[in-house]
Every structure is written in C-alpha cells, then in structure tokens.
Design an enzyme around this catalytic site. Sequence first.
Site, PDB file in Angstrom:
ATOM      1  CG  HIS A   1      -0.351  -0.170   2.687  1.00  0.00           C
ATOM      2  ND1 HIS A   1       0.029  -1.471   3.065  1.00  0.00           N
ATOM      3  CD2 HIS A   1       0.199   0.557   3.417  1.00  0.00           C
ATOM      4  CE1 HIS A   1       0.696  -1.374   4.252  1.00  0.00           C
ATOM      5  NE2 HIS A   1       0.600   0.075   4.300  1.00  0.00           N
TER       6      HIS A   1
ATOM      7  CG  HIS B   1       1.074   5.442   4.144  1.00  0.00           C
ATOM      8  ND1 HIS B   1       0.214   5.188   5.257  1.00  0.00           N
ATOM      9  CD2 HIS B   1       1.874   3.997   4.029  1.00  0.00           C
ATOM     10  CE1 HIS B   1       0.589   4.247   6.148  1.00  0.00           C
ATOM     11  NE2 HIS B   1       1.359   3.139   5.519  1.00  0.00           N
TER      12      HIS B   1
HETATM   13  P1  AMP Z   1       2.046   0.356   7.381  1.00  0.00           P
HETATM   14  O1  AMP Z   1       2.588   0.551   8.699  1.00  0.00           O
HETATM   15  O2  AMP Z   1       2.798   1.065   6.302  1.00  0.00           O
HETATM   16  O3  AMP Z   1       1.955  -1.235   7.072  1.00  0.00           O
HETATM   17  O4  AMP Z   1       0.557   1.065   7.403  1.00  0.00           O
HETATM   18  C1  AMP Z   1      -0.647   0.402   7.727  1.00  0.00           C
HETATM   19  C2  AMP Z   1      -1.738   1.533   7.787  1.00  0.00           C
HETATM   20  O5  AMP Z   1      -2.993   0.576   7.703  1.00  0.00           O
HETATM   21  C3  AMP Z   1      -1.746   2.141   9.216  1.00  0.00           C
HETATM   22  O6  AMP Z   1      -1.564   3.294   8.909  1.00  0.00           O
HETATM   23  C4  AMP Z   1      -2.975   1.655   9.796  1.00  0.00           C
HETATM   24  O7  AMP Z   1      -3.717   2.875  10.412  1.00  0.00           O
HETATM   25  C5  AMP Z   1      -3.686   1.535   8.519  1.00  0.00           C
HETATM   26  N1  AMP Z   1      -4.990   0.524   9.026  1.00  0.00           N
HETATM   27  C6  AMP Z   1      -4.823  -0.737   9.316  1.00  0.00           C
HETATM   28  N2  AMP Z   1      -5.926  -1.425   9.413  1.00  0.00           N
HETATM   29  C7  AMP Z   1      -6.876  -0.594   8.618  1.00  0.00           C
HETATM   30  C8  AMP Z   1      -8.428  -0.604   8.384  1.00  0.00           C
HETATM   31  N3  AMP Z   1      -9.174  -1.519   8.830  1.00  0.00           N
HETATM   32  N4  AMP Z   1      -8.713   0.533   7.651  1.00  0.00           N
HETATM   33  C9  AMP Z   1      -7.995   1.496   7.247  1.00  0.00           C
HETATM   34  N5  AMP Z   1      -6.687   1.600   7.548  1.00  0.00           N
HETATM   35  C10 AMP Z   1      -6.071   0.481   8.390  1.00  0.00           C
END
Ligand code: AMP
Length: 132
Positions: free
Chosen positions: A98, A100
């Site tokens: 993903h 950001h």
């Molecule tokens: P990373 O640390 O780059 O793997 O980012 C994962 C991101 O996913 C974090 O910013 C979380 O807040 C976000 N996240 C986790 N679960 C969900 C969810 N169910 N819906 C939306 N965002 C999520």
Amino acid sequence: MECIFCKIANGEIPSATLYEDNDFRVILDVNPASKGHTLILPKKHADNLYELPDETASKALVLAKSMASKIERALECDGLNLVQNNGETAGQTVFHFHMHIIPRYKNDNVKLGWKPGKLSDAMREELLSILK
Ligand code: AMP
Ligand code: ZN
C-alpha cells in the site's frame, strides 16, 4: 486468505472509499497521521513493493499523483508525503502493498525524519561496486 487489505480492497470489509477502479481501492486510514491520510490499495495481493507486478506499480504512481492533487486542492494542505513501507524494520504493519498519502500542515505532529549521515569515499565506492 486472511489479509485484511485484500478484504477491504475487494469490498468484503466496508471502508471509507474515496476512489475505486478494477485494480485499486483508495481509502481513508482509520488511524490517520493527519487530516486526510489516505491509503492506496491494489486489489490483487502483493506482500510488498518487491512482489508488485510492474504494471500495477506504474498504475499505482499515476493514481497516487491524481489523488495527491485532489487532496492538496480540497484540503489546502501545506505539503504532502507519499510513503510506502516494506518490511517490519521499515515500519510495515500490514503485509499487503500500500501507499500512504499523508497531507502535511504547518505545525502538525507527523514525524518522518532521519538524521542525515555522511557518505564516505569508501562507502560510496563499495555501494557503486555492488549496486551499479
Ligand atoms: P503500514 O505501517 O505502512 O503497514 O501501514 C498500515 C496502515 O494501515 C496504518 O496507517 C494503519 O492505520 C492502517 N490500517 C490498518 N487497518 C486498517 C483498516 N481496517 N482500515 C483502514 N486503515 C487501516
Ligand atoms: Zn492482501
């Protein structure tokens, strides 16, 4: 497969969706770093950048560009970071690729920095010999 982003991207779990097409879903992060923190999720699972097909990688950046422009115009942020983590050490917590989009505002509390080092002659030569 027990991947939460597969389920979100493919609509099995509801999300605050800003955009969707055949390849991607763009959602609001549930734990935002700042107002408008957005995630770009491919619908097809890849653990990380290394596993992402080239075609998806190309489309992801074009989509990030259009979402970033829309967010910048609509939220009138002062800046914006595009962040993509690979591996636990780099801060990855969800192992489905993903990107950001993190809008930045003067005096916000987002921390993404590092202390600049100094590239030594020996290190430069070593890295050029390995990576070039
Ligand atoms: P990373 O640390 O780059 O793997 O980012 C994962 C991101 O996913 C974090 O910013 C979380 O807040 C976000 N996240 C986790 N679960 C969900 C969810 N169910 N819906 C939306 N965002 C999520
Ligand atoms: Zn997945």
